[in-house]
Write a protein that holds these residues in place. Structure first.
Motif, PDB file in Angstrom:
ATOM      1  N   GLU A   1     -24.559 -30.783  38.191  1.00  0.00           N
ATOM      2  CA  GLU A   1     -25.650 -30.697  37.694  1.00  0.00           C
ATOM      3  C   GLU A   1     -27.331 -31.959  37.907  1.00  0.00           C
ATOM      4  O   GLU A   1     -28.825 -31.388  38.947  1.00  0.00           O
ATOM      5  CB  GLU A   1     -26.908 -29.500  36.917  1.00  0.00           C
ATOM      6  N   VAL A   2     -27.195 -32.443  37.603  1.00  0.00           N
ATOM      7  CA  VAL A   2     -27.991 -33.347  38.012  1.00  0.00           C
ATOM      8  C   VAL A   2     -27.674 -35.300  39.150  1.00  0.00           C
ATOM      9  O   VAL A   2     -28.571 -35.672  38.605  1.00  0.00           O
ATOM     10  CB  VAL A   2     -27.963 -34.668  36.512  1.00  0.00           C
ATOM     11  N   LEU A   3     -26.535 -34.574  39.397  1.00  0.00           N
ATOM     12  CA  LEU A   3     -25.994 -35.864  40.814  1.00  0.00           C
ATOM     13  C   LEU A   3     -27.149 -34.990  41.715  1.00  0.00           C
ATOM     14  O   LEU A   3     -27.135 -33.771  41.959  1.00  0.00           O
ATOM     15  CB  LEU A   3     -24.816 -35.781  41.052  1.00  0.00           C
ATOM     16  N   PRO A   4     -26.877 -35.729  42.585  1.00  0.00           N
ATOM     17  CA  PRO A   4     -27.803 -35.576  43.648  1.00  0.00           C
ATOM     18  C   PRO A   4     -27.397 -34.554  45.072  1.00  0.00           C
ATOM     19  O   PRO A   4     -28.519 -33.861  45.288  1.00  0.00           O
ATOM     20  CB  PRO A   4     -28.312 -36.993  44.678  1.00  0.00           C
ATOM     21  N   GLN A   5     -25.772 -34.543  44.401  1.00  0.00           N
ATOM     22  CA  GLN A   5     -25.747 -33.426  46.126  1.00  0.00           C
ATOM     23  C   GLN A   5     -25.179 -33.545  47.148  1.00  0.00           C
ATOM     24  O   GLN A   5     -25.496 -32.992  48.113  1.00  0.00           O
ATOM     25  CB  GLN A   5     -26.100 -32.134  45.850  1.00  0.00           C
ATOM     26  N   ALA A   6     -24.988 -35.101  47.437  1.00  0.00           N
ATOM     27  CA  ALA A   6     -25.018 -35.788  49.305  1.00  0.00           C
ATOM     28  C   ALA A   6     -23.720 -35.239  49.008  1.00  0.00           C
ATOM     29  O   ALA A   6     -23.848 -35.810  50.069  1.00  0.00           O
ATOM     30  CB  ALA A   6     -25.973 -37.017  49.005  1.00  0.00           C
ATOM     31  N   ASN A   7     -23.182 -35.354  48.726  1.00  0.00           N
ATOM     32  CA  ASN A   7     -21.167 -35.019  48.657  1.00  0.00           C
ATOM     33  C   ASN A   7     -20.739 -36.355  50.283  1.00  0.00           C
ATOM     34  O   ASN A   7     -20.340 -36.001  50.861  1.00  0.00           O
ATOM     35  CB  ASN A   7     -20.991 -34.011  49.154  1.00  0.00           C
ATOM     36  N   CYS A   8     -21.452 -37.756  49.530  1.00  0.00           N
ATOM     37  CA  CYS A   8     -21.222 -38.346  50.010  1.00  0.00           C
ATOM     38  C   CYS A   8     -19.531 -39.132  50.701  1.00  0.00           C
ATOM     39  O   CYS A   8     -19.699 -39.995  51.615  1.00  0.00           O
ATOM     40  CB  CYS A   8     -22.935 -39.715  50.832  1.00  0.00           C
ATOM     41  N   GLY A   9     -19.091 -38.775  48.962  1.00  0.00           N
ATOM     42  CA  GLY A   9     -18.005 -40.096  48.555  1.00  0.00           C
ATOM     43  C   GLY A   9     -17.792 -41.640  48.600  1.00  0.00           C
ATOM     44  O   GLY A   9     -17.464 -41.753  48.487  1.00  0.00           O
TER      45      GLY A   9
END
Length: 290
Positions: A42-50
């Motif tokens: 939840e605290v991660l930016p959720q960019a899913n960039c790898g």
């Protein structure tokens, strides 16, 4: 009427049996997931960039929880603030990581690297690289199709229409590494941002011998080794006719910049150099010549 009643009772019995089977199966094959994984996610930016090295933010959250340590783990998009939140959730030490930024190691502008042919295929660096060496005599440099621009999710890299090269916006760059992976020529590299965003690096990846490299590009590295001999910190190595500066060892003294005959070494965000004062011997020589 009896047939209908029997059918309803039969279906109800079958439903109860199947429900019981599913209940037992769900209990027997249940996979426990640590609730902290969802909290970290939840605290991660959720960019899913790898850019963290894991398959998306959920994969990174899972790795952080299961590892029991945040050593070697860093979210380039969220940076230190996000890692501090992750550490707080897990009760671990966040540690510190040096900020990174993408750097384009090619200075083969249209002026420095004249075109010898014209590419008329699909506008893709990956496709162009699989077909031939490029539109210039340098087969190592930027192809200029903008695959790195398309790969960036943060609008941090753009093609300069005048130079034909990509330029990185330091303020927007998150060092996710998407542009690095997208470049088939490997001219984009993640380097330490440096104090006050000051960096020194060799802006060339050409591994041809000096005369060949210089003919293809007027600012290419010719492998003369002057920078290697000048560096007092042993931060520069020469391999395959190409110099490389190790940012972990470089102290930004910029002595290498002064001795490079090709002006291949770039110094970014440094204040203007002060003009050198002439020594009495040099002044006397000028007076004698006059």
């Amino acid at each position: 009427m009896n047939l209908i009643l029997i059918a309803v009772i039969s279906l109800g019995a079958i439903a109860l049996v199947l429900a019981a089977v599913l209940y037992v199966a769900s209990k027997k094959f249940a996979v426990y997931e640590d609730p902290r994984i969802a909290q970290v996610s939840e605290v991660l930016p959720q960019a899913n960039c790898g850019g963290c090295g894991y398959p998306g933010c959920s994969g990174f959250a899972d790795a952080c929880v299961k590892a029991g340590s945040l050593e070697g783990k860093f979210c380039p998009v969220g940076g230190q603030p996000v890692m501090s939140q992750v550490a707080s959730i897990l009760g671990l030490d966040a540690g510190t990581a040096e900020p990174m930024v993408a750097v384009v190691r090619c200075n083969g502008t249209c002026t420095n690297r004249p075109h010898t042919n014209m590419y008329d295929g699909a506008k893709s660096c990956a496709i162009a690289a699989s077909l031939y060496g490029g539109e210039t005599g340098c087969s190592y440099g930027c192809l200029g199709c903008g695959d790195c621009v398309a790969a960036c999710q943060f609008d941090a890299i753009h093609m300069n229409p005048e130079t034909g090269l990509p330029e990185v916006d330091e303020k927007k760059c998150t060092a996710c590494g998407a542009c690095v992976k997208a470049c088939p020529k490997a001219i984009i590299e993640l380097r330490a941002k440096g104090k006050k965003s000051r960096r020194v690096y060799v802006s060339c990846v050409n591994k041809d011998k000096g005369a060949v490299a210089r003919k293809a590009c007027t600012v290419s590295c010719i492998g003369c080794g002057k920078c290697v001999k000048t560096c007092p910190f042993e931060a520069i190595t020469l391999e395959n006719n190409l110099a490389y500066i190790d940012y972990n060892k470089c102290k930004s003294c910029r002595k290498c910049v002064e001795v490079c005959p090709q002006h291949t070494i770039i110094e970014l965000n440094f204040p203007p150099r002060k003009p050198k004062e002439e020594t009495p011997v040099a002044e006397a020589a000028k007076t004698a010549e006059a």
